[in-house]
Design a protein around this motif. Sequence first.
Motif, PDB file in Angstrom:
ATOM      1  N   VAL A 180      80.597  46.906   8.553  1.00  5.29           N
ATOM      2  CA  VAL A 180      79.943  48.100   8.188  1.00  5.29           C
ATOM      3  C   VAL A 180      79.187  48.624   9.596  1.00  5.29           C
ATOM      4  CG1 VAL A 180      78.313  49.217   6.887  1.00  5.29           C
ATOM      5  CG2 VAL A 180      79.895  47.651   5.814  1.00  5.29           C
ATOM      6  N   PRO A 181      79.293  49.974   9.879  1.00  9.29           N
ATOM      7  CA  PRO A 181      78.907  50.659  10.864  1.00  9.29           C
ATOM      8  C   PRO A 181      77.243  50.756  10.699  1.00  9.29           C
ATOM      9  CG  PRO A 181      80.009  52.071   9.833  1.00  9.29           C
ATOM     10  CD  PRO A 181      80.468  50.971   8.933  1.00  9.29           C
ATOM     11  N   GLU A 182      76.745  50.556  12.016  1.00 10.25           N
ATOM     12  CA  GLU A 182      74.983  50.901  11.985  1.00 10.25           C
ATOM     13  C   GLU A 182      74.459  51.942  11.773  1.00 10.25           C
ATOM     14  OE1 GLU A 182      73.135  48.186  12.318  1.00 10.25           O
ATOM     15  OE2 GLU A 182      74.596  46.758  12.548  1.00 10.25           O
ATOM     16  N   ASN A 183      75.281  52.975  11.785  1.00 10.87           N
ATOM     17  CA  ASN A 183      74.905  54.814  11.709  1.00 10.87           C
ATOM     18  C   ASN A 183      74.955  54.741  10.071  1.00 10.87           C
ATOM     19  OD1 ASN A 183      77.516  54.779  10.846  1.00 10.87           O
ATOM     20  ND2 ASN A 183      78.127  56.272  12.454  1.00 10.87           N
ATOM     21  N   GLY A 184      74.955  54.079   9.192  1.00 14.70           N
ATOM     22  CA  GLY A 184      74.858  54.362   7.758  1.00 14.70           C
ATOM     23  C   GLY A 184      75.952  55.054   7.056  1.00 14.70           C
ATOM     24  N   GLU A 185      77.046  55.177   7.586  1.00 17.33           N
ATOM     25  CA  GLU A 185      78.286  55.630   7.154  1.00 17.33           C
ATOM     26  C   GLU A 185      78.711  54.449   6.180  1.00 17.33           C
ATOM     27  OE1 GLU A 185      80.988  57.004  10.165  1.00 17.33           O
ATOM     28  OE2 GLU A 185      79.891  58.245  10.610  1.00 17.33           O
TER      29      GLU A 185
END
Length: 535
Positions: A180-185
């Motif tokens: 899972v991406p760290e940018n909250g997507e």
Amino acid sequence: MNATTITPQFLPGLGATVLSASFTQLLLYGFLGLVSYEYLRWLILPSKSSIPDIPAVTNTAPFFATLDAFKFLKHGHSFIKQGYAKYNPKPFKVPEVFRWHVILTSSQQIEEFRRAPDSSLSFEEAILESLQIEHTLGPAIANNAYHIPIIRTKLTRNIVNFMDNVRDELSAAFEEELGVPENGEWKQLPALATIMKVVARTSNRVFVGLPICRNRDYMELNIQFTIDVIYGGMILRMLPWFLRSLAAKWLTNVPASIQRGKKHLEGMIEERYQLMESFKNIDPETWDGQKPNDMLMWLMEEAQGEEKDAEHLVGRILTINFAAIHTSSMSFTDALFHLAANPSFIKPLRDEVEQVIKDEGGWTKASVQKMRKIDSFLKECQRYGGLGALSMTRLSMKDFTFSDGTYIPKGTFISAAAGPVHKNVEYYDDPEVFNPWRFANMRDTAEEESEILESARHSLVTTSSQFLTFGHGRHACPGRFFAATELKSMLAHLVLHYDVKMEDGQEGIVPQPLEISFSRTPNRTASVLFRKRQD
């Protein structure tokens, strides 16, 4: 039990694991089996008892009953639900291709059933026949299950020692397998396939340790091995007995799987044997303090004769994975679907996990045990859906009569109606409603009334005639304490670090499970959206 690690709740949930991809082929083999069976019965074989004193949900005429057995593949859950509603508290029977299967409904008979000796009603023989263990896993597994006491004792007793490793591995597995991406997507992932990887890694951290538990080929082998065994067993069971040995050569892949497994484990096994030998006569106490503490080591210490060979030890590890990975994966995926369909459940679970960890000072076996809502959520998922409509399958080794006069002839398969029992209004309030805090509330109420033993009865690992997911009695799942700790740790980690939801437009809708015969598995194609926790 002296057959495999397969547990009482495992058998009902196995079939649907592979049938979504092979249903047409299964029907073809089944039809050939049907034709052969009916011809031989008419030409050679004496007519088998149809258990006339027990009512049937379907047609009892020989040929039509066998045809109804194929209808049962599609409508099995419905047939069992109808039989339970019509005949409870008396037993009823449903047709399988080569036999009738008797279904028990009442708590009284289920309790009597679990107390019956193996010489009368055998769990081992039921598993051997149902999964054709002699052909699918091999005679060594079928005839010598020395790993069962190891699971029941050493695995359970070492849970407290494994907590740091389990926590480390599931954390790494979630991070790497979800990606899972760290940018909250949000990231969309196939739920069951993803969870199987997490469970396989976490379980094998305890079974064989690092670094093999993270090896991709080794993980894929263990996942595929279960599918091969289940598929082969189901097809073989639908063929006449005289065709099974021949067909097994084309339908099973155990030798090739063991050779593939040896590439990963043989070097480790040989190295450990060398260390054991070098320490044995010089400094055994030092070896006891330094030796690996995992399933493979325990097997090596207990193995006798040819079971000490790497080939046999690899087969044993594959078998243990066979029992562990898919049951836990299906159970957790079921819980994930309920959570993603109802994101409002996340906060109460998250709040509990944070409070318990704060109070206990970290992740321990004791802290996980105190997560009552986590425990309740998982148990409610099993009550509401579970792994299948039946549990506690046995094969009668001799004529058997229950105290109420119900007569079971030798050679009969018998099970408890787990699915309908779990939806019985006499046992559960509003049983058709999914209530994630049901069992946590029951425990709180019991403790308010100073009924401590009653409170414990509502925990996930406690079996009863009214909760049959892990079976009940002396053959209840020997690995359920480890499995429950693993599942609860996974759910606690998930809610602590991630948000989950279903795809847009599917809010509040749990994906439709696959139900074939009496088997049930979570939807194999449904996806879930994950993102890093935002609040």
